[in-house]
Enzyme design. Structure first.
Site, mmCIF file in Angstrom:
data_model
loop_
_atom_site.group_PDB
_atom_site.id
_atom_site.type_symbol
_atom_site.label_atom_id
_atom_site.label_comp_id
_atom_site.label_asym_id
_atom_site.label_seq_id
_atom_site.Cartn_x
_atom_site.Cartn_y
_atom_site.Cartn_z
ATOM 1 N N HIS A 30 0.814 -1.222 0.000
ATOM 2 C CA HIS A 30 0.000 0.000 0.000
ATOM 3 C C HIS A 30 0.842 1.265 0.000
ATOM 4 C CE1 HIS A 30 -3.778 -2.286 1.650
ATOM 5 N NE2 HIS A 30 -3.607 -2.444 0.353
ATOM 6 N N CYS A 76 3.815 12.401 -7.636
ATOM 7 C CA CYS A 76 3.135 13.445 -8.410
ATOM 8 C C CYS A 76 1.835 12.877 -8.963
ATOM 9 C CB CYS A 76 4.033 13.935 -9.531
ATOM 10 S SG CYS A 76 3.192 15.109 -10.605
ATOM 11 N N CYS A 127 5.084 19.251 -7.884
ATOM 12 C CA CYS A 127 6.149 18.462 -8.510
ATOM 13 C C CYS A 127 7.187 19.388 -9.151
ATOM 14 C CB CYS A 127 5.520 17.563 -9.565
ATOM 15 S SG CYS A 127 6.680 16.634 -10.555
ATOM 16 N N SER A 141 -7.299 -6.982 9.829
ATOM 17 C CA SER A 141 -8.700 -7.394 9.850
ATOM 18 C C SER A 141 -9.027 -8.218 8.609
ATOM 19 C CB SER A 141 -9.612 -6.166 9.925
ATOM 20 O OG SER A 141 -9.369 -5.322 8.813
HETATM 21 C C1 BJW Z 1 -3.789 -6.297 16.842
HETATM 22 C C2 BJW Z 1 -3.257 -5.427 17.765
HETATM 23 C C3 BJW Z 1 -2.155 -5.903 18.451
HETATM 24 C C4 BJW Z 1 -4.898 -4.423 16.920
HETATM 25 N N1 BJW Z 1 -1.666 -7.115 18.179
HETATM 26 N N2 BJW Z 1 -3.304 -7.503 16.588
HETATM 27 C C5 BJW Z 1 -13.211 -7.373 -3.508
HETATM 28 C C6 BJW Z 1 -14.322 -7.419 -2.693
HETATM 29 C C7 BJW Z 1 -14.792 -6.268 -2.064
HETATM 30 C C8 BJW Z 1 -14.172 -5.040 -2.253
HETATM 31 C C9 BJW Z 1 -13.070 -4.990 -3.069
HETATM 32 C C10 BJW Z 1 -12.601 -6.137 -3.691
HETATM 33 N N3 BJW Z 1 -11.494 -5.807 -4.412
HETATM 34 C C11 BJW Z 1 -11.267 -4.474 -4.266
HETATM 35 C C12 BJW Z 1 -12.217 -3.957 -3.452
HETATM 36 C C13 BJW Z 1 -12.339 -2.544 -3.035
HETATM 37 C C14 BJW Z 1 -11.410 -2.162 -1.920
HETATM 38 C C15 BJW Z 1 -11.725 -3.024 -0.702
HETATM 39 O O1 BJW Z 1 -11.050 -3.967 -0.386
HETATM 40 N N4 BJW Z 1 -12.779 -2.665 0.012
HETATM 41 C C16 BJW Z 1 -13.207 -3.405 1.194
HETATM 42 C C17 BJW Z 1 -12.847 -2.615 2.453
HETATM 43 C C18 BJW Z 1 -14.681 -3.622 1.102
HETATM 44 N N5 BJW Z 1 -10.030 -2.303 -2.316
HETATM 45 C C19 BJW Z 1 -9.408 -1.360 -3.017
HETATM 46 O O2 BJW Z 1 -9.999 -0.336 -3.371
HETATM 47 C C20 BJW Z 1 -7.972 -1.576 -3.414
HETATM 48 N N6 BJW Z 1 -7.837 -1.312 -4.801
HETATM 49 C C21 BJW Z 1 -8.255 -2.159 -5.746
HETATM 50 O O3 BJW Z 1 -8.618 -3.265 -5.506
HETATM 51 O O4 BJW Z 1 -8.213 -1.629 -6.994
HETATM 52 C C22 BJW Z 1 -8.727 -2.391 -8.086
HETATM 53 C C23 BJW Z 1 -8.355 -1.670 -9.356
HETATM 54 C C24 BJW Z 1 -7.786 -2.391 -10.389
HETATM 55 C C25 BJW Z 1 -7.427 -1.730 -11.569
HETATM 56 C C26 BJW Z 1 -7.639 -0.353 -11.681
HETATM 57 C C27 BJW Z 1 -8.191 0.368 -10.658
HETATM 58 C C28 BJW Z 1 -8.549 -0.304 -9.468
HETATM 59 C C29 BJW Z 1 -7.056 -0.582 -2.707
HETATM 60 C C30 BJW Z 1 -7.039 -0.739 -1.241
HETATM 61 C C31 BJW Z 1 -6.198 0.377 -0.602
HETATM 62 C C32 BJW Z 1 -6.300 0.369 0.902
HETATM 63 N N7 BJW Z 1 -5.741 1.562 1.412
HETATM 64 C C33 BJW Z 1 -5.646 1.766 2.850
HETATM 65 C C34 BJW Z 1 -5.112 3.192 3.101
HETATM 66 C C35 BJW Z 1 -3.615 3.265 2.802
HETATM 67 C C36 BJW Z 1 -3.079 4.625 2.969
HETATM 68 C C37 BJW Z 1 -3.155 5.132 4.391
HETATM 69 O O5 BJW Z 1 -2.615 4.537 5.322
HETATM 70 O O6 BJW Z 1 -3.769 6.184 4.554
HETATM 71 O O7 BJW Z 1 -4.778 0.786 3.425
HETATM 72 S S1 BJW Z 1 -7.187 1.482 3.695
HETATM 73 C C38 BJW Z 1 -6.471 0.766 5.143
HETATM 74 O O8 BJW Z 1 -6.898 -0.610 5.253
HETATM 75 C C39 BJW Z 1 -4.948 0.727 4.869
HETATM 76 C C40 BJW Z 1 -4.599 -0.638 5.407
HETATM 77 O O9 BJW Z 1 -3.360 -1.067 4.842
HETATM 78 C C41 BJW Z 1 -5.781 -1.474 5.025
HETATM 79 C C42 BJW Z 1 -5.931 -2.737 5.822
HETATM 80 O O10 BJW Z 1 -6.154 -2.456 7.160
HETATM 81 P P1 BJW Z 1 -5.544 -3.425 8.278
HETATM 82 O O11 BJW Z 1 -4.078 -3.336 8.229
HETATM 83 O O12 BJW Z 1 -6.147 -4.750 8.175
HETATM 84 O O13 BJW Z 1 -5.967 -2.656 9.613
HETATM 85 P P2 BJW Z 1 -7.340 -2.785 10.457
HETATM 86 O O14 BJW Z 1 -7.409 -1.583 11.320
HETATM 87 O O15 BJW Z 1 -8.498 -3.045 9.586
HETATM 88 O O16 BJW Z 1 -7.142 -4.100 11.347
HETATM 89 C C43 BJW Z 1 -6.237 -4.123 12.419
HETATM 90 C C44 BJW Z 1 -6.195 -5.534 12.989
HETATM 91 O O17 BJW Z 1 -5.182 -5.585 13.970
HETATM 92 C C45 BJW Z 1 -7.506 -5.983 13.663
HETATM 93 O O18 BJW Z 1 -7.785 -7.324 13.290
HETATM 94 C C46 BJW Z 1 -7.173 -5.892 15.159
HETATM 95 O O19 BJW Z 1 -7.870 -6.877 15.942
HETATM 96 C C47 BJW Z 1 -5.705 -6.181 15.152
HETATM 97 N N8 BJW Z 1 -4.923 -5.627 16.251
HETATM 98 N N9 BJW Z 1 -4.058 -4.264 17.769
HETATM 99 C C48 BJW Z 1 -2.318 -7.895 17.243
HETATM 100 N N10 BJW Z 1 -1.575 -5.137 19.407
HETATM 101 ZN ZN ZN Z 2 5.056 15.637 -11.984
#
Ligand code: BJW
Ligand code: ZN
Length: 259
Positions: A129, A137, A161, A203
């Site tokens: 990510h 840019c 940029c 998650s």
């Molecule tokens: C602990 C703890 C401790 C706490 N010890 N554990 C298929 C089905 C449905 C939807 C889609 C699909 N394919 C694509 C989609 C759409 C979308 C998506 O997935 N949506 C769903 C949410 C419904 N995906 C996208 O849009 C992606 N793009 C894409 O697929 O493009 C297709 C395409 C193709 C060609 C042309 C154009 C497009 C992109 C996804 C980008 C995600 N971006 C983010 C933001 C990044 C920038 C930023 O930081 O600001 O990434 S969103 C956010 O979620 C971030 C994370 O990396 C990501 C995952 O979150 P994560 O890491 O799982 O965190 P949490 O908070 O959810 O979970 C924390 C966990 O830790 C929990 O389980 C806690 O219990 C645990 N925990 N403390 C151990 N101490």
């Molecule tokens: Zn540029």
């Protein structure tokens, strides 16, 4: 030691090749907020207003304010025992690749810390990510080190940029954007090649990253999930360890710093 932990340790010891998929939970004990759940970033901020290309086009000042705040917060954080245990594992004898959804750079810092004067590269993560400390840019795609202290006081003061004067943005992947194809295929390739996938602190809701462990399973490999809670991948796991990653990973991996 619990029976589950003993089983998980056996699986790690027997593995020939390991892939690790981490999420925000591994950095929680470093003080980086997670996205979902209690205290998560999405509780106080609407993701579609901040982490989408449409949000940036509509209101780049607000998006930059949020990312500047997070850059500052992350700059004050340090890798925890979980990051370091994974880095030591990857620097050890079992070929291991760390794939992370996190943009905070803490795996990279842990790799350097754990390697000391040795080569850190086996412990450097595949960042699917992007990285919050880089800019990209939005017009020509050029990447540069992140602008420090972004002036968000007006639209005209936002960073631009040097090559084409397009608007710079944080080099992270927003919802609806494609992940870098080479980086994504590397993540799926290492997952396919692994006989053990360790999933830590995610998650497992965001695609396509959440499907990386399925590539290991499809090739006959096994899963261990380490998380505070059960996740959609827990049912697929050989062992699910419930608790904080910073405590469980050192016990699970038991790896000493390289000499
Ligand atoms: C602990 C703890 C401790 C706490 N010890 N554990 C298929 C089905 C449905 C939807 C889609 C699909 N394919 C694509 C989609 C759409 C979308 C998506 O997935 N949506 C769903 C949410 C419904 N995906 C996208 O849009 C992606 N793009 C894409 O697929 O493009 C297709 C395409 C193709 C060609 C042309 C154009 C497009 C992109 C996804 C980008 C995600 N971006 C983010 C933001 C990044 C920038 C930023 O930081 O600001 O990434 S969103 C956010 O979620 C971030 C994370 O990396 C990501 C995952 O979150 P994560 O890491 O799982 O965190 P949490 O908070 O959810 O979970 C924390 C966990 O830790 C929990 O389980 C806690 O219990 C645990 N925990 N403390 C151990 N101490
Ligand atoms: Zn540029």
């Amino acid at each position: 030691m619990t029976e589950e932990m003993a089983r998980a340790r056996r699986l790690v010891g027997e593995a020939g090749r390991i892939v690790v998929l981490t999420g925000a939970g591994i950095s929680a004990e470093s003080g980086v907020p997670t996205f979902r759940g209690a205290g998560g970033l999405w509780k106080s901020h609407r993701s579609e207003e901040l982490a989408t290309p449409e949000a940036f086009a509509r209101d780049p000042q607000t998006v930059w304010e949020w990312y500047s705040w997070r850059r500052g917060l992350i700059a004050d954080c340090a890798p925890n025992r979980g990051h370091l245990a994974l880095a030591r594992l990857a620097l050890g004898d079992t070929p291991t690749t760390i794939v992370t959804q996190n943009v905070d750079g803490l795996h990279t810092r842990a790799a350097h810390e754990a390697a000391g004067s040795a080569e850190p590269s086996p412990a450097l993560p595949v960042e699917v990510h992007g990285a919050i400390d880089r800019d990209k840019c939005s017009a020509c795609g050029a990447r540069t080190p992140g602008t420090t202290s972004v002036d968000t006081s007006s639209h005209d003061s936002l960073p631009r940029c040097a090559a084409c004067d397009g608007m710079l943005r944080p080099d992270v992947v927003w919802f609806g954007e494609a992940l870098e194809p080479e980086i994504l295929s590397r993540a799926f390739q290492v997952a396919q090649d692994a006989d053990l996938c360790l999933v830590v602190g995610t998650s497992a809701l965001v695609q396509p990253a959440a499907s990386v462990p399925l590539a290991t399973l499809q090739e006959g490999g096994l899963l261990i999930v380490v998380d505070l809670e059960r996740t959609p991948l827990s049912g697929e796991a050989e062992v699910s360890l419930l608790g904080p990653a910073g405590e469980l990973l050192p016990e699970l991996l038991d790896v000493e710093p390289p000499t």
